[in-house]
Design an enzyme around this catalytic site. Structure first.
Site, PDB file in Angstrom:
ATOM      1  N   ASP A  73       0.784  -1.251   0.000  1.00  0.00           N
ATOM      2  CA  ASP A  73       0.000   0.000   0.000  1.00  0.00           C
ATOM      3  C   ASP A  73       0.817   1.302   0.000  1.00  0.00           C
ATOM      4  O   ASP A  73       1.806   1.405   0.718  1.00  0.00           O
ATOM      5  CB  ASP A  73      -0.859   0.085   1.265  1.00  0.00           C
ATOM      6  CG  ASP A  73      -1.598  -1.172   1.590  1.00  0.00           C
ATOM      7  OD1 ASP A  73      -1.544  -2.129   0.818  1.00  0.00           O
ATOM      8  OD2 ASP A  73      -2.242  -1.197   2.658  1.00  0.00           O
ATOM      9  N   GLU A 245     -10.480  -2.329   4.424  1.00  0.00           N
ATOM     10  CA  GLU A 245      -9.141  -1.807   4.710  1.00  0.00           C
ATOM     11  C   GLU A 245      -9.001  -0.402   4.118  1.00  0.00           C
ATOM     12  O   GLU A 245      -9.780   0.012   3.252  1.00  0.00           O
ATOM     13  CB  GLU A 245      -8.066  -2.711   4.077  1.00  0.00           C
ATOM     14  CG  GLU A 245      -8.164  -4.170   4.513  1.00  0.00           C
ATOM     15  CD  GLU A 245      -7.015  -5.049   4.014  1.00  0.00           C
ATOM     16  OE1 GLU A 245      -6.414  -5.736   4.837  1.00  0.00           O
ATOM     17  OE2 GLU A 245      -6.735  -5.058   2.804  1.00  0.00           O
TER      18      GLU A 245
HETATM   19  C1  FRU Z   1      -3.917  -3.605   2.720  1.00  0.00           C
HETATM   20  C2  FRU Z   1      -3.270  -4.044   4.031  1.00  0.00           C
HETATM   21  C3  FRU Z   1      -3.585  -3.041   5.127  1.00  0.00           C
HETATM   22  C4  FRU Z   1      -2.449  -3.257   6.086  1.00  0.00           C
HETATM   23  C5  FRU Z   1      -1.307  -3.543   5.162  1.00  0.00           C
HETATM   24  C6  FRU Z   1      -0.292  -4.522   5.706  1.00  0.00           C
HETATM   25  O1  FRU Z   1      -3.297  -4.121   1.598  1.00  0.00           O
HETATM   26  O2  FRU Z   1      -3.709  -5.340   4.360  1.00  0.00           O
HETATM   27  O3  FRU Z   1      -4.860  -3.211   5.716  1.00  0.00           O
HETATM   28  O4  FRU Z   1      -2.223  -2.143   6.907  1.00  0.00           O
HETATM   29  O5  FRU Z   1      -1.853  -4.051   3.961  1.00  0.00           O
HETATM   30  O6  FRU Z   1       0.831  -4.593   4.884  1.00  0.00           O
END
Ligand code: FRU
Length: 510
Positions: A73, A245
């Site tokens: 992300d 998320e």
């Molecule tokens: C989304 C996610 C978020 C988390 C991160 C962990 O892709 O699952 O919710 O903070 O990636 O790498």
């Protein structure tokens, strides 16, 4: 129990501990790797960044990628003193998910990126999961006027919210001594996104509740002490949809009136399978977000590869988003080395009207013009006058079906059809596109994207890099983002039922 996510065991080479059935989906628990101990203050300004000439097989030429190692992300996106910051979920010591830290890159135009040393590494509160950044102009937190303050999820047994600040525009960070600022005993409570709400004179934080399918809103006057304001959810079919998320709450203009848009990434359950980004349009009164309609879902992008996108803060009237150009269905297996994953091109978001309702449109930010050459006519079936990447613009007559194919000398191709009656663009991302054998979920024979527009013709803008295709209607009513792995750039195009095809070269950014 640490962090829950949906993905196949093959996707990440991480221990598979539990499987919880929910329809056809399985809940996979994976463990965050314990790594670098905390040193309190992160002064990484002297840390070397491994060199790369960015011309390996499948290396994107106009999209941000880290020189080495895993990325997911976008995080901590903020514009400050002429610099766009892009932090990102990063494993500094491997090409698989794990050891989550914040990598960092900076840009003056969101197109050319310079990778910086890793900004935040795991500490005693856990891994550094996704989050955001704001500029504290009025020194509400007392760190100093104009401090760049970041929020992230400390992910360990529980997910809690922590903060750090930088007084030198992102070169060094100091973690707040009172972390976590939002303690919790929840396993699914993450991805803080903060903005200042002038009318209620408070900072507002959106937080995602994963498998509890909701977004919490919290408020604070000083960025340090937070209280819960409200919770938003929608009556979705829990077994067919994924965990929530990476939320983002946006104040936007719709036909001269204020509207609010809540972006939520969901995984799985996206429009092309696996990860996807949905949104709700509604109102926010400083406490509650109320959606105009819970008709679900509205999608930001109909392709498989635009996830976890959030907007930059401090960009005035412009709403600018970048997404992770990948999908948890296969992200851990994509055949690139020594890095994994790219970001999408930067997108400008606008609320436009379609079918009497607001629609969140996205087009590539105009800064792309800075790397673009002159428009030239395309001679179908001949090599186009392009180097490493390009943009096509074409007009499709909607009185009948049309099609176009991007291909290279090896015969690898990405085929698109416009189904005029259905008002849809359909992409075949099958074995003909190039390498698809690395993961069984990658081949998608029919990605369907509604054009979301009325009219006799549609103008398509298509951005092609060595390992991706991003297609948009001219006004952004439809976006379709898909990664592909041909051995060389698709540098030719054939077409049927399409007129006025032009191309312009896009210079590599490295
Ligand atoms: C989304 C996610 C978020 C988390 C991160 C962990 O892709 O699952 O919710 O903070 O990636 O790498």
């Amino acid at each position: 129990m640490k962090f829950l996510n949906i993905m196949t065991a093959a996707m990440l080479s991480l221990p598979l501990l539990t499987l919880t059935a929910c329809g056809d989906d399985s809940k996979v628990e994976y463990i965050t790797a314990p790594e670098t101990p905390s040193e309190g203050e992160d002064d990484n300004s002297q840390e070397p960044v491994a060199s790369s000439d960015y011309d390996e097989l499948y290396r994107p030429q106009i999209h941000f990628t880290p020189k080495r190692n895993w990325m997911n992300d976008p995080n901590g996106m903020v514009y400050n003193d002429g610099i766009y910051h892009l932090f990102f979920q990063h494993n500094p010591s491997g090409n698989d998910w794990g050891n989550m830290s914040w990598g960092h890159a900076t840009s003056s135009d969101m197109i050319h990126w310079e990778e910086q040393p890793v900004a935040l590494k795991r500490d005693e509160l856990g891994d550094i999961f996704s989050g955001c950044a704001v500029i504290d102009k009025d020194n509400t937190a007392g760190f100093g006027a104009g401090a760049l303050v970041v929020f992230y999820t400390s992910a360990d047994q529980y997910q809690q919210q922590s903060m750090a600040y930088s007084l030198d525009n992102g070169v060094t960070f100091t973690r707040y001594a009172g972390n976590p600022v939002i303690p919790s005993t929840l396993a699914d409570f993450r991805d803080p996104k903060v903005f200042y709400h002038q009318e209620s004179k408070q900072w507002v934080m959106a937080l995602a509740k994963g498998w509890n399918y909701g977004i919490d809103f919290w408020g604070s006057s000083d960025l340090k002490s937070w209280k819960k304001l409200s919770e938003f959810t929608s009556p979705i079919d829990r077994c067919n949809k994924g965990q929530w998320e990476c939320p983002d709450l946006l104040r936007m203009n719709f036909e001269g009136k204020e509207k609010w848009v809540l972006i939520v990434s969901v995984n799985p359950g996206g429009p092309a399978g696996g990860s996807g980004t949905m949104y709700f349009v509604g109102d926010f009164d400083g406490t509650n977000f109320t959606a105009d309609s819970l008709d679900y879902p509205l999608w930001l992008d109909y392709g498989p590869d635009n996830y976890a996108g959030v907007t930059w803060s401090n960009t005035g009237d412009r709403t600018l988003l970048i997404g992770w150009m990948n999908n948890w269905n296969y992200a851990g297996a994509t055949p690139t080395s020594p890095w994994r994953s790219a970001m999408t091109l930067p997108r400008e978001l606008k609320l436009i009207s379609y079918d009497g309702k607001p629609l969140l449109a996205n087009t590539v930010a105009k800064e792309i013009d800075g790397i673009a050459g002159e428009w030239k006519d395309v001679s179908l079936g001949n090599v186009m006058p392009v180097e490493k990447a390009y943009q096509l613009r074409m007009t499709v007559d909607l009185s009948k079906n049309g099609s176009f194919t991007l291909y290279n000398e090896a015969g690898e191709k990405a085929e698109f059809t416009v189904n005029a009656a259905a008002g849809k663009l359909i992409m075949k991302r099958n074995a003909s596109t190039g390498n698809t054998s690395f993961n069984g979920n990658f081949s998608l024979p029919s990605i369907q994207a509604p054009l979301n527009m009325e009219g006799a013709q549609v103008v398509l803008d298509i951005f092609v890099d060595g390992a991706s295709v991003e297609v948009f209607t001219e006004n952004g009513s439809m976006a379709l983002t898909a990664i592909v792995f041909p051995g060389s750039l698709y540098n030719m195009v054939s077409a049927d039922g399409i007129s006025d095809i032009k191309v312009r070269n896009l210079n590599r950014i490295w």
